[in-house]
Design a protein around this motif. Structure first.
Motif, PDB file in Angstrom:
ATOM      1  N   ALA A 219      41.925  40.086  39.445  1.00 21.06           N
ATOM      2  CA  ALA A 219      42.346  39.566  37.980  1.00 21.06           C
ATOM      3  C   ALA A 219      43.256  40.299  37.482  1.00 21.06           C
ATOM      4  O   ALA A 219      44.250  39.812  36.943  1.00 21.06           O
ATOM      5  CB  ALA A 219      40.941  39.489  37.320  1.00 21.06           C
ATOM      6  N   ALA A 220      43.082  41.825  37.606  1.00 18.94           N
ATOM      7  CA  ALA A 220      44.179  42.550  36.925  1.00 18.94           C
ATOM      8  C   ALA A 220      45.488  42.339  37.756  1.00 18.94           C
ATOM      9  O   ALA A 220      46.564  42.462  36.982  1.00 18.94           O
ATOM     10  CB  ALA A 220      43.841  44.229  36.873  1.00 18.94           C
TER      11      ALA A 220
ATOM     12  N   TYR B 212      40.301  45.366  33.185  1.00 12.91           N
ATOM     13  CA  TYR B 212      40.356  46.902  33.294  1.00 12.91           C
ATOM     14  C   TYR B 212      39.037  47.618  33.051  1.00 12.91           C
ATOM     15  O   TYR B 212      38.393  48.714  33.757  1.00 12.91           O
ATOM     16  CB  TYR B 212      41.337  47.452  32.384  1.00 12.91           C
ATOM     17  CG  TYR B 212      42.861  47.435  33.020  1.00 12.91           C
ATOM     18  CD1 TYR B 212      43.073  47.234  34.405  1.00 12.91           C
ATOM     19  CD2 TYR B 212      44.031  47.167  32.094  1.00 12.91           C
ATOM     20  CE1 TYR B 212      44.471  47.031  34.964  1.00 12.91           C
ATOM     21  CE2 TYR B 212      45.336  46.991  32.719  1.00 12.91           C
ATOM     22  CZ  TYR B 212      45.481  47.163  34.013  1.00 12.91           C
ATOM     23  OH  TYR B 212      46.679  46.849  34.385  1.00 12.91           O
ATOM     24  N   TYR B 213      38.392  47.262  32.023  1.00 14.77           N
ATOM     25  CA  TYR B 213      37.034  47.625  31.375  1.00 14.77           C
ATOM     26  C   TYR B 213      36.211  47.653  32.454  1.00 14.77           C
ATOM     27  O   TYR B 213      35.294  48.517  32.580  1.00 14.77           O
ATOM     28  CB  TYR B 213      36.841  47.088  30.351  1.00 14.77           C
ATOM     29  CG  TYR B 213      35.448  47.411  29.352  1.00 14.77           C
ATOM     30  CD1 TYR B 213      35.679  48.502  28.416  1.00 14.77           C
ATOM     31  CD2 TYR B 213      34.410  46.679  29.746  1.00 14.77           C
ATOM     32  CE1 TYR B 213      34.415  49.020  28.161  1.00 14.77           C
ATOM     33  CE2 TYR B 213      33.037  47.277  29.379  1.00 14.77           C
ATOM     34  CZ  TYR B 213      33.031  48.544  28.306  1.00 14.77           C
ATOM     35  OH  TYR B 213      31.995  48.780  27.837  1.00 14.77           O
TER      36      TYR B 213
ATOM     37  N   SER C 101      36.512  47.173  35.593  1.00 17.23           N
ATOM     38  CA  SER C 101      36.815  48.046  36.782  1.00 17.23           C
ATOM     39  C   SER C 101      36.717  49.595  36.493  1.00 17.23           C
ATOM     40  O   SER C 101      37.484  50.216  37.150  1.00 17.23           O
ATOM     41  CB  SER C 101      37.893  47.505  37.380  1.00 17.23           C
ATOM     42  OG  SER C 101      38.915  47.680  36.561  1.00 17.23           O
ATOM     43  N   ALA C 102      36.430  49.973  35.226  1.00 12.34           N
ATOM     44  CA  ALA C 102      36.250  51.217  35.039  1.00 12.34           C
ATOM     45  C   ALA C 102      37.683  51.913  34.675  1.00 12.34           C
ATOM     46  O   ALA C 102      37.827  53.353  34.980  1.00 12.34           O
ATOM     47  CB  ALA C 102      35.379  52.234  35.813  1.00 12.34           C
ATOM     48  N   GLN C 103      38.727  51.183  34.614  1.00 15.77           N
ATOM     49  CA  GLN C 103      39.952  51.676  34.357  1.00 15.77           C
ATOM     50  C   GLN C 103      40.087  51.711  32.879  1.00 15.77           C
ATOM     51  O   GLN C 103      41.023  51.162  32.332  1.00 15.77           O
ATOM     52  CB  GLN C 103      40.997  50.800  34.867  1.00 15.77           C
ATOM     53  CG  GLN C 103      40.958  50.836  36.509  1.00 15.77           C
ATOM     54  CD  GLN C 103      41.898  49.731  36.883  1.00 15.77           C
ATOM     55  OE1 GLN C 103      43.010  50.139  36.907  1.00 15.77           O
ATOM     56  NE2 GLN C 103      41.659  48.659  37.605  1.00 15.77           N
ATOM     57  N   LEU C 104      39.729  53.007  32.074  1.00 12.75           N
ATOM     58  CA  LEU C 104      39.392  52.768  30.743  1.00 12.75           C
ATOM     59  C   LEU C 104      40.578  52.978  30.039  1.00 12.75           C
ATOM     60  O   LEU C 104      40.887  52.402  28.765  1.00 12.75           O
ATOM     61  CB  LEU C 104      38.203  53.781  30.420  1.00 12.75           C
ATOM     62  CG  LEU C 104      36.871  53.387  30.984  1.00 12.75           C
ATOM     63  CD1 LEU C 104      35.732  54.166  30.550  1.00 12.75           C
ATOM     64  CD2 LEU C 104      36.286  51.981  30.396  1.00 12.75           C
ATOM     65  N   SER C 105      41.443  53.796  30.512  1.00 13.93           N
ATOM     66  CA  SER C 105      42.486  54.226  29.722  1.00 13.93           C
ATOM     67  C   SER C 105      43.633  53.098  29.854  1.00 13.93           C
ATOM     68  O   SER C 105      44.132  52.780  28.793  1.00 13.93           O
ATOM     69  CB  SER C 105      43.363  55.672  30.558  1.00 13.93           C
ATOM     70  OG  SER C 105      43.777  55.483  31.936  1.00 13.93           O
TER      71      SER C 105
END
Length: 118
Positions: free
Chosen positions: A33-34, A58-59, A61-65
């Motif tokens: 999706a990203a 992103y959230y 998939s733990a791509q928090l920044s």
């Protein structure tokens, strides 16, 4: 990523890519999706929907920044966007930034009309 993969994720009109991104997201393929949403957000940066879904991908998939950066862009442009505030607060919590998270979570609650009962 190969040219063929890039073409798949970027292929089609914005509406087609939006639907493709939503299908990836609904299937819990947040990275897929990203990949679709990144190009779409660049093409239509003024639209909140694709950027918010990108932040959510992103959230999850733990791509928090990256999630934080997208959510801050939304909140900067639309300070009363309730869900973006809520997601920003949760993203900051997951990064251990509790004090800043609480501020955004309080604003999100107020925007949703969730006031403490006295």
């Amino acid at each position: 990523m190969t040219q063929r993969e890039t073409t798949y994720y970027d292929h089609g009109a914005p509406a087609e890519r939006w639907e493709r991104a939503r299908r990836f997201f609904d299937a819990k393929d947040y990275a897929g999706a990203a990949r679709v949403l990144t190009g779409l957000v660049e093409e239509v940066p003024e639209q909140t929907g694709p950027r918010l879904l990108l932040a959510r991908a992103y959230y999850h998939s733990a791509q928090l920044s990256r999630a934080e950066a997208e959510l801050r862009r939304i909140v900067e442009r639309d300070p009363v966007e309730h869900y973006a505030r809520l997601m920003l607060g949760r993203t900051l919590q997951r990064q251990g930034l509790q004090e800043e998270a609480e501020r955004h979570l309080r604003i999100a609650s107020a925007l949703a009309g969730d006031f403490p009962q006295e």
